[in-house]
Design an enzyme around this catalytic site. Structure first.
Site, short mmCIF file in Angstrom:
data_model
loop_
_atom_site.label_atom_id
_atom_site.label_comp_id
_atom_site.label_asym_id
_atom_site.label_seq_id
_atom_site.Cartn_x
_atom_site.Cartn_y
_atom_site.Cartn_z
N ARG A 83 0.80 -1.23 0.00
CA ARG A 83 0.00 0.00 0.00
C ARG A 83 0.83 1.28 0.00
O ARG A 83 0.55 2.19 -0.78
CB ARG A 83 -0.92 0.05 1.23
CG ARG A 83 -2.19 -0.73 1.09
CD ARG A 83 -2.57 -1.33 2.41
NE ARG A 83 -1.59 -2.35 2.74
CZ ARG A 83 -1.71 -3.62 2.32
NH1 ARG A 83 -2.77 -4.00 1.67
NH2 ARG A 83 -0.77 -4.51 2.59
N THR A 84 1.79 1.35 0.89
CA THR A 84 2.50 2.63 1.03
C THR A 84 3.26 2.95 -0.25
O THR A 84 3.14 4.05 -0.81
CB THR A 84 3.46 2.57 2.24
OG1 THR A 84 2.73 2.09 3.37
CG2 THR A 84 4.06 3.93 2.54
N HIS B 200 5.21 5.59 11.45
CA HIS B 200 4.77 5.53 10.05
C HIS B 200 3.83 6.73 9.88
O HIS B 200 2.61 6.58 9.85
CB HIS B 200 4.07 4.19 9.82
CG HIS B 200 3.73 3.88 8.39
ND1 HIS B 200 3.89 4.77 7.34
CD2 HIS B 200 3.24 2.74 7.83
CE1 HIS B 200 3.50 4.19 6.22
NE2 HIS B 200 3.09 2.96 6.49
N ARG C 212 11.51 3.56 3.47
CA ARG C 212 11.08 2.56 4.45
C ARG C 212 12.31 1.75 4.81
O ARG C 212 13.03 1.26 3.93
CB ARG C 212 9.99 1.64 3.89
CG ARG C 212 9.66 0.51 4.86
CD ARG C 212 8.43 -0.27 4.50
NE ARG C 212 7.23 0.50 4.79
CZ ARG C 212 6.00 -0.02 4.75
NH1 ARG C 212 5.82 -1.29 4.43
NH2 ARG C 212 4.95 0.74 5.01
N LYS D 56 25.66 -4.62 -2.07
CA LYS D 56 27.13 -4.71 -2.22
C LYS D 56 27.84 -4.05 -1.05
O LYS D 56 29.07 -3.95 -1.05
CB LYS D 56 27.55 -3.97 -3.51
CG LYS D 56 26.89 -4.46 -4.78
CD LYS D 56 27.33 -3.54 -5.93
CE LYS D 56 26.37 -3.62 -7.10
NZ LYS D 56 26.50 -2.46 -7.99
N1 CP Z 1 -0.17 0.06 5.83
C1 CP Z 1 1.02 -0.24 5.27
O1 CP Z 1 2.06 0.33 5.62
O2 CP Z 1 0.96 -1.23 4.33
P1 CP Z 1 2.17 -1.74 3.46
O3 CP Z 1 3.14 -2.43 4.42
O4 CP Z 1 1.59 -2.68 2.46
O5 CP Z 1 2.83 -0.54 2.84
#
Ligand code: CP
Length: 310
Positions: free
Chosen positions: A58-59, A136, A108, A87
């Protein structure tokens, strides 16, 4: 009010206040009101870089979709193994490289502190798309927007956050963000997965909070049930995960106790904590929430990249 997001890093929701969130949500609504033709040229020529050292659906994809919808484009990698980190390249060099090619970076990373570090290294704005168990922030922004759209407001609502409150990073961003409003918060978890003390300490003077183990005890008073996945990948010991796996399962039987207009949210992905039979009930809002993720990220990117966006 001046655009509070222009040129800013989005590392923690703690860097923003209620009026900033309200400014963002007003921009989301404005975006929905403009013509499709104008919409798709708002970020012409702008480039977003995605640096995903951990899996995401999603993100990552909603940031891609948001950039495309506004006429921009995106570059990047979706796993560490397809970047030169494989590497041995360090994070600072990876950030300094990617900022040469893009106007804004989305990171991320499995380590707490990685997003803050990236924001210090980068001359371009950095968005934290998940930093270990820490935060997040854009998830919390879309969560707040979902509650406002589906319930009309956040103040005075009874909101339960259920599941893995120890390792779930969405929980921390949501908790800090909700503390800018006036809901009654109910934190529901097994004893081993209670909210970390430092977070509880940070918010308990700002917002009403109670802790519970049994969800059934409070089900009838809830306006929002925010369910989270037990974060298997964060447990140091797999046997400890087995002890709490399946602690909470939302099914239609449990929902007989719920208010007619209670909504169920989940940042997703889910494993077994919401039974699929719930998806077709009026309570289920988690895929709507997923949709809101794209439009909130559109508005956020626009505000970060254009001082006078809309
Ligand atoms: N909600 C969320 O962070 O989903 P993903 O891990 O799929 O990005």
């Amino acid at each position: 009010m001046a655009n509070p997001f222009y040129g800013k890093d989005i590392v923690s929701v703690k860097d923003f206040g209620r009026s900033d969130f309200e400014y963002l949500f007003a921009t989301v609504d404005k975006l929905n009101d403009i013509t499709a033709e104008k919409h798709r040229h708002l970020l012409d020529g702008k480039i977003l870089a995605l640096l995903f050292f951990e899996a995401s659906t999603r993100t990552r994809v909603s940031f891609e979709a948001a950039m495309i919808a506004l006429g921009g484009s995106y570059i990047g990698f979706d796993q560490a193994s397809s970047s030169s980190a494989e590497k041995g390249e360090n994070l600072a060099d990876t950030i300094k490289t990617m900022e040469c090619y893009a106007d804004v970076l989305v990171l991320r990373h499995p380590n707490e502190g990685a997003a803050k570090f990236a924001s210090e290294v980068s001359t371009k704005p950095v968005i934290n798309a998940g930093s270990g168990t820490e935060e997040h922030p854009t998830q919390a922004m879309l969560d707040l927007y979902t509650i406002i759209k589906e319930k009309g407001s956040i103040d005075s609502l009874n909101i339960a956050i259920v599941g893995d409150l120890k390792y779930g990073r969405t929980v921390y961003s949501l908790l800090y963000a909700l503390a800018q409003f006036s809901p009654n918060l109910h934190l529901v978890s097994p004893p081993q997965l209670k909210i970390r003390e430092e977070a509880l300490y940070a918010v308990k003077s700002k917002v009403s909070i109670s802790e519970h183990e049994n969800l059934g005890d409070i089900m009838d008073k809830l306006d929002v049930l925010y369910v989270t996945r037990i974060q298997k990948e964060r447990f140091p010991d797999p046997q400890e995960y087995e002890k709490v796996r399946g602690s909470y399962v939302i099914d239609n039987e449990l929902l007989k106790k719920a208010k007619e207009d209670m909504i169920i949210m989940h940042p997703l992905p889910r494993i077994d904590e919401i039974h699929s039979e719930v998806d077709s009930t009026k309570h289920a809002k988690y895929f709507r929430q997923t949709y809101y993720g794209k439009i909130v990220r559109e508005a956020l990117l626009g505000l970060m990249l254009e001082k006078d966006f809309l």
